[in-house]
Scaffold this active site. Structure first.
Site, mmCIF file in Angstrom:
data_model
loop_
_atom_site.group_PDB
_atom_site.id
_atom_site.type_symbol
_atom_site.label_atom_id
_atom_site.label_comp_id
_atom_site.label_asym_id
_atom_site.label_seq_id
_atom_site.Cartn_x
_atom_site.Cartn_y
_atom_site.Cartn_z
ATOM 1 C CG ASP A 1 -1.857 -1.292 1.277
ATOM 2 O OD1 ASP A 1 -2.397 -1.581 0.425
ATOM 3 O OD2 ASP A 1 -2.266 -1.480 2.457
ATOM 4 C CD GLU A 2 -0.323 7.067 -1.362
ATOM 5 O OE1 GLU A 2 0.027 8.183 -1.618
ATOM 6 O OE2 GLU A 2 -1.502 6.644 -1.774
#
Length: 190
Positions: A47-48
């Site tokens: 994920d970011e």
């Protein structure tokens, strides 16, 4: 001839090289870290707001082999609060999480409470400070990889994830890489 890379994906980067219509243009992409060859793809995703070891390749067969469900992925996870043995046992046995609006029971995994905080490079956006209460670190090793699974697992036992760092994929380790560092390798130890 195919090429392979290990990178320390920093916090705030997407695990992709191009943006699509749903992605805002101001997002940071992997291509900003290195001059990768054409057709390079991330093997799995982070994920970011997650960081750590990410493998990249130009070989789709290698990618499919590693994401196929038998290769272990290990994460060091900082959680909100002091997690206990009962919660660690629940994580190990499998917990119920939501995936695409449906209930899902995670497979058994290896979950171990770390006795001291690991040493990682400072994150570009600080987690928080001690005024917000104590935290603890756990190691979670699994072979499956559902959307935001580790974060959902720690939340399911009452300890939300504050920081998630992938430290191992099969026989490939993050070791002492710096955030944003890229290393080309001949093959993967998976």
């Amino acid at each position: 001839m195919h090429r392979h890379f290990r990178i320390y994906k920093p916090y705030g980067y997407l695990s992709q090289f191009i943006t699509n219509q749903r992605t805002r243009r101001n997002k940071k992409l992997l291509g900003e870290l290195h001059d990768f060859p054409e057709n390079t793809m991330a093997i799995g995703r982070l994920d970011e707001d997650s960081e750590g070891l990410l493998l990249l390749t130009t070989d789709g067969k290698v990618s499919a082999q590693i994401t196929g469900g038998s290769v272990e992925k290990e994460y060091f996870v900082q959680v909100d609060g002091i997690i206990g043995e009962e919660e660690m046992n629940k994580l190990s046995k499998g917990v119920e999480i939501g995936i695409n609006g449906k209930k899902y029971l995670t497979n058994p995994c290896v979950a171990v409470k770390l006795t001291e905080a690991p040493h990682f490079p400072p994150r570009s956006k600080p987690i928080r400070d001690s005024r917000h209460g104590p935290t603890s670190w756990v190691s979670i090793t699994l072979t499956e990889g559902k959307f935001r699974q580790v974060k959902k697992m720690t939340a399911a036992v009452g300890f939300p994830t504050l920081r998630l760092v992938r430290v191992r994929i099969g026989g490939e380790f993050l070791e002492n890489m710096e955030a944003g560092k890229v290393q080309e390798v001949h093959s993967f130890k998976c």
